[in-house]
Write a protein that holds these residues in place. Structure first.
Motif, PDB file in Angstrom:
ATOM      1  N   ASN A 218      11.159  44.279   3.728  1.00  0.00           N
ATOM      2  CA  ASN A 218      11.110  43.766   2.359  1.00  0.00           C
ATOM      3  C   ASN A 218      10.053  42.682   2.259  1.00  0.00           C
ATOM      4  O   ASN A 218       9.373  42.353   3.235  1.00  0.00           O
ATOM      5  N   MET A 219       9.972  42.073   1.093  1.00  0.00           N
ATOM      6  CA  MET A 219       9.174  40.856   0.958  1.00  0.00           C
ATOM      7  C   MET A 219       9.713  39.791   1.905  1.00  0.00           C
ATOM      8  O   MET A 219      10.892  39.813   2.285  1.00  0.00           O
ATOM      9  N   ASP A 220       8.831  38.861   2.293  1.00  0.00           N
ATOM     10  CA  ASP A 220       9.280  37.786   3.169  1.00  0.00           C
ATOM     11  C   ASP A 220       9.518  36.517   2.356  1.00  0.00           C
ATOM     12  O   ASP A 220       9.478  36.528   1.123  1.00  0.00           O
ATOM     13  N   GLU A 221       9.743  35.404   3.052  1.00  0.00           N
ATOM     14  CA  GLU A 221      10.122  34.160   2.389  1.00  0.00           C
ATOM     15  C   GLU A 221       9.038  33.666   1.424  1.00  0.00           C
ATOM     16  O   GLU A 221       9.335  33.277   0.290  1.00  0.00           O
ATOM     17  N   ARG A 222       7.786  33.659   1.874  1.00  0.00           N
ATOM     18  CA  ARG A 222       6.690  33.199   1.013  1.00  0.00           C
ATOM     19  C   ARG A 222       6.524  34.116  -0.197  1.00  0.00           C
ATOM     20  O   ARG A 222       6.351  33.651  -1.327  1.00  0.00           O
ATOM     21  N   GLU A 223       6.551  35.421   0.064  1.00  0.00           N
ATOM     22  CA  GLU A 223       6.358  36.372  -1.033  1.00  0.00           C
ATOM     23  C   GLU A 223       7.457  36.241  -2.080  1.00  0.00           C
ATOM     24  O   GLU A 223       7.180  36.299  -3.281  1.00  0.00           O
ATOM     25  N   ALA A 224       8.700  36.074  -1.629  1.00  0.00           N
ATOM     26  CA  ALA A 224       9.802  35.926  -2.578  1.00  0.00           C
ATOM     27  C   ALA A 224       9.616  34.682  -3.441  1.00  0.00           C
ATOM     28  O   ALA A 224       9.796  34.715  -4.661  1.00  0.00           O
ATOM     29  N   ALA A 225       9.248  33.574  -2.804  1.00  0.00           N
ATOM     30  CA  ALA A 225       9.055  32.333  -3.542  1.00  0.00           C
ATOM     31  C   ALA A 225       7.877  32.444  -4.513  1.00  0.00           C
ATOM     32  O   ALA A 225       7.971  32.021  -5.677  1.00  0.00           O
ATOM     33  N   ASP A 226       6.777  33.002  -4.047  1.00  0.00           N
ATOM     34  CA  ASP A 226       5.598  33.128  -4.895  1.00  0.00           C
ATOM     35  C   ASP A 226       5.837  34.115  -6.035  1.00  0.00           C
ATOM     36  O   ASP A 226       5.333  33.932  -7.152  1.00  0.00           O
ATOM     37  N   LEU A 227       6.601  35.166  -5.771  1.00  0.00           N
ATOM     38  CA  LEU A 227       6.946  36.111  -6.833  1.00  0.00           C
ATOM     39  C   LEU A 227       7.771  35.420  -7.907  1.00  0.00           C
ATOM     40  O   LEU A 227       7.523  35.602  -9.108  1.00  0.00           O
ATOM     41  N   ALA A 228       8.751  34.629  -7.497  1.00  0.00           N
ATOM     42  CA  ALA A 228       9.582  33.917  -8.468  1.00  0.00           C
ATOM     43  C   ALA A 228       8.728  33.016  -9.355  1.00  0.00           C
ATOM     44  O   ALA A 228       8.931  32.949 -10.576  1.00  0.00           O
ATOM     45  N   ALA A 229       7.766  32.341  -8.746  1.00  0.00           N
ATOM     46  CA  ALA A 229       6.889  31.466  -9.522  1.00  0.00           C
ATOM     47  C   ALA A 229       6.011  32.273 -10.480  1.00  0.00           C
ATOM     48  O   ALA A 229       5.880  31.929 -11.661  1.00  0.00           O
ATOM     49  N   ALA A 230       5.423  33.348  -9.976  1.00  0.00           N
ATOM     50  CA  ALA A 230       4.529  34.160 -10.807  1.00  0.00           C
ATOM     51  C   ALA A 230       5.284  34.846 -11.942  1.00  0.00           C
ATOM     52  O   ALA A 230       4.714  35.094 -13.007  1.00  0.00           O
ATOM     53  N   ALA A 231       6.573  35.141 -11.734  1.00  0.00           N
ATOM     54  CA  ALA A 231       7.365  35.831 -12.749  1.00  0.00           C
ATOM     55  C   ALA A 231       8.085  34.872 -13.690  1.00  0.00           C
ATOM     56  O   ALA A 231       8.789  35.311 -14.594  1.00  0.00           O
ATOM     57  N   GLY A 232       7.923  33.556 -13.481  1.00  0.00           N
ATOM     58  CA  GLY A 232       8.531  32.577 -14.375  1.00  0.00           C
ATOM     59  C   GLY A 232      10.042  32.505 -14.267  1.00  0.00           C
ATOM     60  O   GLY A 232      10.736  32.233 -15.259  1.00  0.00           O
ATOM     61  N   ILE A 233      10.570  32.726 -13.072  1.00  0.00           N
ATOM     62  CA  ILE A 233      12.019  32.742 -12.858  1.00  0.00           C
ATOM     63  C   ILE A 233      12.531  31.321 -12.667  1.00  0.00           C
ATOM     64  O   ILE A 233      11.920  30.503 -11.978  1.00  0.00           O
ATOM     65  N   ASP A 234      13.675  31.018 -13.255  1.00  0.00           N
ATOM     66  CA  ASP A 234      14.227  29.665 -13.247  1.00  0.00           C
ATOM     67  C   ASP A 234      14.907  29.305 -11.934  1.00  0.00           C
ATOM     68  O   ASP A 234      14.734  28.204 -11.419  1.00  0.00           O
ATOM     69  N   CYS A 235      15.687  30.221 -11.379  1.00  0.00           N
ATOM     70  CA  CYS A 235      16.500  29.927 -10.190  1.00  0.00           C
ATOM     71  C   CYS A 235      16.492  31.140  -9.277  1.00  0.00           C
ATOM     72  O   CYS A 235      16.548  32.285  -9.737  1.00  0.00           O
ATOM     73  N   VAL A 236      16.445  30.882  -7.961  1.00  0.00           N
ATOM     74  CA  VAL A 236      16.393  31.955  -6.969  1.00  0.00           C
ATOM     75  C   VAL A 236      17.503  31.764  -5.945  1.00  0.00           C
ATOM     76  O   VAL A 236      17.757  30.643  -5.496  1.00  0.00           O
ATOM     77  N   ILE A 237      18.146  32.869  -5.586  1.00  0.00           N
ATOM     78  CA  ILE A 237      19.081  32.909  -4.468  1.00  0.00           C
ATOM     79  C   ILE A 237      18.508  33.858  -3.421  1.00  0.00           C
ATOM     80  O   ILE A 237      18.266  35.036  -3.729  1.00  0.00           O
TER      81      ILE A 237
END
Length: 280
Positions: A218-237
Motif C-alpha cells: 500500500n501507500m507508506d507513511e509519507r505518502e498517506a500523510a502527503d495524500l491527506a494534505a493534498a486532498a484537504g482532509i481534516d483528520c487522519v487515522i
C-alpha cells in the motif's frame, strides 16, 4: 498476543447518543472498523477470524458481534473479505446487508448469502444505505505478488473495478476508507472534490522484498500523510499495521511526519477495540 476486555461489542451496542455532526469508530485491527452514527451501525473490512500469525486478537466474533446494519468490504483479500465471518453474520443477523465491489458478489453467494442481501457497487455511483450516502472510489491494488502488478483489477473483472475505497456521508461527517491502495494520478484531486473530513489510511507501504514474500503493499507513511494534505482532509487515522509481524507500518514516524510537515491535519492514533468519536 494483545488481549481485550470483553467490552468492544457491548460498547458499540450501548453507544446511542452522539454529539451533533459526530460519528463513533472502533478499530477492529488491520483495516477493519466499526462505525456508528445516530441511526446506523456498520462494519468496514472486518477481519475477525482466528488466523495463524495474527498478533491482535479479534475484539469480538461473529457470534458476539453487536447488531449491524451493513458490512462493507473493499476487496477480496482475506483480511478485508473474511468470508467465514460474513457467512456467520448473515446467518445470525437477518437484517444485515452487504456491500462489495460488483465483480466479487459471487464469492458471497457461494457462501450461501442471498443475492438480494448483497449490493455490488462501482465508482461513479451513489447509493443510500439507510441514512448514509455511499460513493465508491477506485483503488490501485493487486490480487497477488509476485508478480507485482498493481492496477484497478480490470483484467480479472471484465472492465470493472475490482478494488474499491468508500466515501461515506454520515450525520454530516464525510469519511473515507480507501481499502488497500497505492497513490495514483488524479487521486488527491478526486478525493478533494468529496470534501472528506476523516480518512482511514493504510501506512504499511510496499517494496520488492515484501513482495517476494507474497505481501501486496500500500501507500507508506509519507505518502498517506502527503495524500491527506493534498486532498484537504481534516483528520487522519493510520491503519493496516500491527496485525502481522511481516506487514507493519511505522505509526510513530507517521505521527511525527504529520506533525512536522502538515501540522494543520489532526492525527488520531487508534487503540484496538476502543471508541473514538470524531466531531466535525
Amino acid at each position: 498476543m494483545e488481549t481485550y476486555p470483553h467490552t468492544c461489542a457491548q460498547e458499540i451496542s450501548a453507544t446511542e447518543k452522539l454529539p451533533t455532526r459526530s460519528i463513533a469508530l472502533w478499530w477492529l485491527g488491520q483495516a477493519g472498523f466499526a462505525i456508528k452514527s445516530a441511526s446506523l451501525t456498520m462494519l468496514i473490512d472486518p477481519f475477525l477470524s482466528e488466523h495463524e500469525g495474527r498478533l491482535v486478537v479479534p475484539p469480538f466474533s461473529a457470534t458476539t458481534a453487536p447488531e449491524i446494519d451493513f458490512v462493507l468490504c473493499t476487496h477480496e483479500h482475506l483480511d478485508h473479505l473474511d468470508l467465514p465471518v460474513l457467512q456467520k453474520l448473515a446467518q445470525r443477523q437477518p437484517q444485515l446487508r452487504f456491500v462489495v465491489p460488483r465483480p466479487i458478489i459471487g464469492q458471497l453467494t457461494e457462501m450461501g448469502i442471498e443475492s438480494e442481501r448483497i449490493l455490488g457497487v462501482q465508482p461513479g455511483e451513489e447509493h443510500m444505505l439507510g441514512t448514509c450516502r455511499l460513493r465508491p472510489v477506485p483503488a490501485v491494488h493487486a490480487i497477488q505478488c509476485p508478480p507485482a502488478i498493481y492496477n484497478f483489477g480490470f483484467e480479472e473483472s471484465e472492465g470493472q473495478y475490482r478494488y474499491l475505497g468508500y466515501v461515506l456521508d454520515l450525520d454530516d461527517v464525510c469519511l473515507y476508507h480507501p481499502g488497500d491502495t497505492l497513490v495514483y494520478d488524479g487521486m488527491a484531486a478526486h478525493l478533494r472534490s468529496h470534501a472528506i473530513d476523516l480518512a482511514l489510511l493504510p501506512i504499511n507501504g510496499r517494496n520488492y522484498f515484501r513482495e517476494q514474500q507474497q505481501l501486496v503493499g500500500n501507500m507508506d507513511e509519507r505518502e498517506a500523510a502527503d495524500l491527506a494534505a493534498a486532498a484537504g482532509i481534516d483528520c487522519v487515522i493510520p491503519t493496516h499495521y500491527e496485525m502481522f509481524a511481516a506487514n507493519t507500518g511505522r505509526v510513530g514516524f507517521f505521527a511525527d511526519y504529520i506533525r512536522t510537515f502538515h501540522p494543520h491535519i489532526s492525527c488520531h492514533l487508534p487503540t484496538h477495540g476502543k471508541r473514538f468519536v470524531y466531531t466535525k
